[in-house]
Scaffold this motif. Structure first.
Motif, mmCIF file in Angstrom:
data_model
loop_
_atom_site.group_PDB
_atom_site.id
_atom_site.type_symbol
_atom_site.label_atom_id
_atom_site.label_comp_id
_atom_site.label_asym_id
_atom_site.label_seq_id
_atom_site.Cartn_x
_atom_site.Cartn_y
_atom_site.Cartn_z
ATOM 1 N N LEU A 45 0.877 -1.174 0.000
ATOM 2 C CA LEU A 45 0.000 0.000 0.000
ATOM 3 C C LEU A 45 0.910 1.218 0.000
ATOM 4 N N ARG A 46 0.715 2.108 -0.985
ATOM 5 C CA ARG A 46 1.583 3.274 -1.117
ATOM 6 C C ARG A 46 0.755 4.532 -1.347
ATOM 7 N N SER A 47 1.281 5.648 -0.870
ATOM 8 C CA SER A 47 0.703 6.935 -1.246
ATOM 9 C C SER A 47 1.420 7.391 -2.515
ATOM 10 N N GLN A 48 0.650 7.835 -3.494
ATOM 11 C CA GLN A 48 1.188 8.261 -4.779
ATOM 12 C C GLN A 48 0.697 9.692 -5.036
ATOM 13 N N VAL A 49 1.621 10.618 -5.192
ATOM 14 C CA VAL A 49 1.256 12.013 -5.439
ATOM 15 C C VAL A 49 1.895 12.444 -6.758
ATOM 16 N N TYR A 50 1.043 12.629 -7.777
ATOM 17 C CA TYR A 50 1.524 13.136 -9.070
ATOM 18 C C TYR A 50 1.587 14.658 -8.987
ATOM 19 N N VAL A 51 2.676 15.233 -9.478
ATOM 20 C CA VAL A 51 2.913 16.668 -9.346
ATOM 21 C C VAL A 51 3.231 17.264 -10.717
ATOM 22 N N THR A 52 2.569 18.390 -11.044
ATOM 23 C CA THR A 52 2.869 19.094 -12.294
ATOM 24 C C THR A 52 4.044 20.037 -12.080
ATOM 25 N N ASP A 53 4.594 20.537 -13.194
ATOM 26 C CA ASP A 53 5.684 21.503 -13.106
ATOM 27 C C ASP A 53 5.235 22.775 -12.398
ATOM 28 N N ALA A 54 3.930 23.050 -12.452
ATOM 29 C CA ALA A 54 3.385 24.250 -11.819
ATOM 30 C C ALA A 54 3.065 24.030 -10.341
ATOM 31 N N GLY A 55 3.221 22.790 -9.876
ATOM 32 C CA GLY A 55 2.966 22.507 -8.467
ATOM 33 C C GLY A 55 1.594 21.945 -8.167
ATOM 34 N N ASP A 56 0.753 21.726 -9.182
ATOM 35 C CA ASP A 56 -0.541 21.082 -8.951
ATOM 36 C C ASP A 56 -0.313 19.617 -8.569
ATOM 37 N N VAL A 57 -1.167 19.098 -7.690
ATOM 38 C CA VAL A 57 -0.976 17.721 -7.226
ATOM 39 C C VAL A 57 -2.231 16.900 -7.434
ATOM 40 N N GLU A 58 -2.012 15.620 -7.653
ATOM 41 C CA GLU A 58 -3.096 14.646 -7.750
ATOM 42 C C GLU A 58 -2.719 13.464 -6.854
ATOM 43 N N PRO A 59 -3.189 13.475 -5.590
ATOM 44 C CA PRO A 59 -2.791 12.430 -4.639
ATOM 45 C C PRO A 59 -3.763 11.253 -4.624
ATOM 46 N N SER A 60 -3.267 10.096 -4.277
ATOM 47 C CA SER A 60 -4.117 8.922 -4.096
ATOM 48 C C SER A 60 -3.367 7.896 -3.258
ATOM 49 N N LEU A 61 -4.111 6.914 -2.788
ATOM 50 C CA LEU A 61 -3.532 5.737 -2.161
ATOM 51 C C LEU A 61 -3.712 4.579 -3.125
ATOM 52 N N GLN A 62 -2.661 3.763 -3.297
ATOM 53 C CA GLN A 62 -2.733 2.691 -4.286
ATOM 54 C C GLN A 62 -2.286 1.369 -3.658
ATOM 55 N N VAL A 63 -3.080 0.340 -3.925
ATOM 56 C CA VAL A 63 -2.792 -1.009 -3.444
ATOM 57 C C VAL A 63 -2.290 -1.833 -4.620
ATOM 58 N N PHE A 64 -1.090 -2.352 -4.498
ATOM 59 C CA PHE A 64 -0.461 -3.134 -5.563
ATOM 60 C C PHE A 64 -0.331 -4.595 -5.133
ATOM 61 N N MET A 65 -0.501 -5.496 -6.090
ATOM 62 C CA MET A 65 -0.211 -6.913 -5.857
ATOM 63 C C MET A 65 0.482 -7.474 -7.087
ATOM 64 N N LEU A 66 1.599 -8.158 -6.864
ATOM 65 C CA LEU A 66 2.332 -8.781 -7.961
ATOM 66 C C LEU A 66 1.722 -10.137 -8.295
ATOM 67 N N GLY A 67 1.753 -10.466 -9.575
ATOM 68 C CA GLY A 67 1.309 -11.769 -10.039
ATOM 69 C C GLY A 67 2.485 -12.564 -10.546
ATOM 70 N N GLU A 68 2.253 -13.393 -11.530
ATOM 71 C CA GLU A 68 3.311 -14.217 -12.097
ATOM 72 C C GLU A 68 4.386 -13.346 -12.734
ATOM 73 N N ALA A 69 5.599 -13.847 -12.706
ATOM 74 C CA ALA A 69 6.752 -13.177 -13.305
ATOM 75 C C ALA A 69 7.036 -11.832 -12.646
ATOM 76 N N GLY A 70 6.488 -11.615 -11.438
ATOM 77 C CA GLY A 70 6.784 -10.397 -10.719
ATOM 78 C C GLY A 70 6.158 -9.149 -11.288
ATOM 79 N N ARG A 71 5.128 -9.290 -12.120
ATOM 80 C CA ARG A 71 4.465 -8.127 -12.703
ATOM 81 C C ARG A 71 3.256 -7.721 -11.868
ATOM 82 N N ILE A 72 2.934 -6.431 -11.884
ATOM 83 C CA ILE A 72 1.786 -5.920 -11.144
ATOM 84 C C ILE A 72 0.508 -6.475 -11.768
ATOM 85 N N ALA A 73 -0.270 -7.204 -10.963
ATOM 86 C CA ALA A 73 -1.482 -7.841 -11.474
ATOM 87 C C ALA A 73 -2.754 -7.214 -10.913
ATOM 88 N N HIS A 74 -2.600 -6.436 -9.837
ATOM 89 C CA HIS A 74 -3.770 -5.801 -9.214
ATOM 90 C C HIS A 74 -3.396 -4.381 -8.828
#
Length: 320
Positions: free
Chosen positions: A59-88
């Motif tokens: 579980l990670r907090s992810q904050v996308y930031v523009t060059d002008a300083g605008d932000v788009e924050p979210s919390l993201q839940v990741f799960m790896l599947g086969e071959a170590g790739r993000i599946a969820h």
């Protein structure tokens, strides 16, 4: 190349969405989504890990930031599947930590054998009820003879308490406080209980109080809870081993090697091959000198897995 296909895309947030994502998303749709965000000027990503489960979930907090300083924050839940790739990929609003943490626990439960799942479900449900300020639900998760101890390392911060005293203390000020308690990482999980790292996210001050917790569970209810300082993981693990030691076991014949092998045996019994492989190096030195059957070469993870699956399919599913 870091994403599986199809990808389970599970949005729960109220923020913007940049493409027509299905629950089973393709890499092309994922790429369209991220390119659209990039073209809007979100060129920087600030991220922080809040919690993990095993080697395949976070579980990670992810904050996308523009060059002008605008932000788009979210919390993201990741799960790896086969071959170590993000599946969820589950996405939640930045202030919906309780829901995001519960989703991480839900995914983790799906990977556990029934006995450990019962223990973890009891612990996770307790925190879900605590976050909701549900006094009745909390009481249901504690055994009548439940007791709490501050642990030797807490330096008397909390006295030993019974069930009612403990509930009164932890429910004081909730749910008005808005604090969110999160299981940050699970260090030991057995059919008897768990040792885990815990964070209390204090909403009013944007402050995090960390600790190490020990819990014993029986019949889906906690019988004991012990709290340790954040830097006392070793003390908690030693206490857990003492409390759950099998009668008649010889501690002189137990070490890290025997503990890892016990985890490997447990994973084999339930066919949890991800956990099984996680405890083996690659390449693996296989050095047979026995007269019994051999199920193939075992130097790589693939060969090792094929060997153990062959034995499992022949009915060898219990280890004594």
């Amino acid at each position: 190349s870091y994403y599986a296909e199809p990808l389970v895309y599970d949005p729960h947030h109220g923020g913007p969405r940049y493409g027509d994502f299905r629950i089973d998303a393709t890499r092309a749709e994922l790429l369209t989504n991220n390119r659209a965000r990039y073209e809007l000027g979100y060129h920087r990503l600030d991220s922080e890990t809040i919690a993990v489960r095993g080697d395949t979930m976070a579980l990670r907090s992810q904050v996308y930031v523009t060059d002008a300083g605008d932000v788009e924050p979210s919390l993201q839940v990741f799960m790896l599947g086969e071959a170590g790739r993000i599946a969820h990929l589950g996405i939640f609003d930045i202030d919906d930590l309780a829901a995001a943490s519960a989703d991480l626990d839900r995914l983790y439960l799906q990977t556990l054998d029934p006995e450990r799942a019962e223990v973890f479900e009891a612990i996770a449900e307790f925190f879900r009820r605590m976050n909701a300020g549900d006094a009745d639900g909390l009481e249901e998760r504690l055994a009548p003879d439940f007791r709490f101890s501050g642990g030797d390392g807490r330096r008397g911060r909390f006295p030993e308490q019974g069930r009612e005293e403990y509930l009164d203390r932890i429910l004081t000020g909730r749910p008005a406080s808005g604090d969110v308690r999160v299981i940050r990482a699970v260090d030991v999980l057995t059919s008897a209980g768990a040792v885990f790292r815990h964070d209390n996210h204090v909403t009013a001050s944007d402050y995090v109080i960390s600790s190490v917790e020990l819990a014993l569970v029986e019949g889906g209810r906690a019988t004991l809870s012990m709290s340790f300082e954040a830097d006392e993981l070793d003390a908690a693990l030693a206490q857990f081993e003492e409390l759950t030691a099998r009668p008649g076991s010889d501690s002189a014949l137990e070490n890290e090697c025997t503990r890892v092998e016990a985890l490997v045996d447990q994973a084999c019994e339930v066919g949890d091959w991800d956990t099984f492989l996680g405890h083996h190096a690659e390449p693996f030195v296989y050095d047979p000198h026995h007269r019994g059957p051999r199920y193939g070469d075992m130097s790589t993870h693939d060969e090792l897995l094929a060997n153990m699956r062959a034995r499992h399919e022949l009915g060898y599913v219990h280890f004594d």
